[in-house]
Design an enzyme around this catalytic site. Sequence first.
Site, mmCIF file in Angstrom:
data_model
loop_
_atom_site.group_PDB
_atom_site.id
_atom_site.type_symbol
_atom_site.label_atom_id
_atom_site.label_comp_id
_atom_site.label_asym_id
_atom_site.label_seq_id
_atom_site.Cartn_x
_atom_site.Cartn_y
_atom_site.Cartn_z
ATOM 1 N N LYS A 52 -66.903 74.273 -23.534
ATOM 2 C CA LYS A 52 -67.161 73.628 -24.830
ATOM 3 C C LYS A 52 -67.760 74.634 -25.816
ATOM 4 O O LYS A 52 -67.345 74.710 -26.974
ATOM 5 C CB LYS A 52 -68.102 72.417 -24.634
ATOM 6 C CG LYS A 52 -67.427 71.257 -23.910
ATOM 7 C CD LYS A 52 -68.404 70.162 -23.481
ATOM 8 C CE LYS A 52 -67.673 69.090 -22.664
ATOM 9 N NZ LYS A 52 -68.558 68.024 -22.153
ATOM 10 N N GLN A 96 -74.847 66.961 -21.078
ATOM 11 C CA GLN A 96 -73.790 66.958 -20.055
ATOM 12 C C GLN A 96 -74.184 66.069 -18.870
ATOM 13 O O GLN A 96 -75.305 66.149 -18.363
ATOM 14 C CB GLN A 96 -73.517 68.406 -19.578
ATOM 15 C CG GLN A 96 -72.323 68.553 -18.664
ATOM 16 C CD GLN A 96 -70.980 68.228 -19.322
ATOM 17 O OE1 GLN A 96 -70.814 68.362 -20.527
ATOM 18 N NE2 GLN A 96 -70.020 67.788 -18.530
ATOM 19 N N ASP A 119 -70.331 62.615 -28.303
ATOM 20 C CA ASP A 119 -69.698 62.159 -27.055
ATOM 21 C C ASP A 119 -69.250 60.700 -27.176
ATOM 22 O O ASP A 119 -68.465 60.215 -26.354
ATOM 23 C CB ASP A 119 -70.705 62.243 -25.896
ATOM 24 C CG ASP A 119 -70.419 63.397 -24.945
ATOM 25 O OD1 ASP A 119 -69.259 63.835 -24.869
ATOM 26 O OD2 ASP A 119 -71.366 63.832 -24.278
#
Length: 291
Positions: A52, A96, A119
Amino acid sequence: MKLLDGKSTSLAIQQELAEMVNNKVSKGFKRPHLAAILVGEDGPSQTYVNAKVKACERIGFESTLIKLDATTDEASLLKKIESLNNDKSVDGFIVQLPLPDHIDESKVTLAIDPKKDVDGFHPMNVGNMTLGLPAFLPATPNGILELLKRYNIPTEGKKCVVLGRSSIVGTPVSILLSRKSEIGNATVTLAHSRTKNLPSICRDADILVVAIGKPNFVNADMVKEGAVVIDVGIHRIEDATKKNGFRLIGDVNFDEVAPKSSYITPVPGGVGPMTIASLLQNTFKSAYEKN
Ligand code: GUN
């Protein structure tokens, strides 16, 4: 059978985003800035977060990677989230998953400012998505929709079976595919570990989305001739012939299923890279479409 090439599709989207950022910067706007928090040393999580951050560099976004020790307590993580919520230089950030067992994931998700939740995991974004209101869409489900769109695969009126009901993939993808929207209008069945007659339900699917988290779970007997098969799974399997000692496989037995399908995503190089493209799209949106 045609491969749904998530890797090249993701790179094409990243190229588009790079041009859009250049355009913004030439007009005096700042670059989008994505931050990522990684707690602990989980191997796959490190790989995903690094990918990412690398993608941000490639397309001219700013990025910040915050690595916290596996022993970091919940209060310290929540404090870090609060500081990113208040940091005006950061447009969006992610934590994460999975997190170490001593940290409550739902508390963490709730602590993220929904306006920076690129997200799309915060209940505010999930609720708005469900109602068809503007929201950050979750990266993997939205990446799947984008892949279907870019390969001109129609979803309207199709029978879609989603295997797996997780809150980050199965549940949201079932909502998105059934919504009244460009990539949607499908008739969706959400199947899971308690579903009866799973093979026959799967065999009914025009589009089968597999996010069950079990290696090689779907075999040829579970797939209709000509179906579109989307494999969200990713598993490390020991392989002594590989330099790093493992190879990656999905939830679908690719060798068996590919010959029966009209389109299929490979693992790796299918859904995974599309997740990154979606995250970057959300970050771009967060930077320039503030309400
Ligand atoms: N773990 C697996 N997929 C994801 C994702 O899309 N976002 C985050 N933050 N963690 C994940």
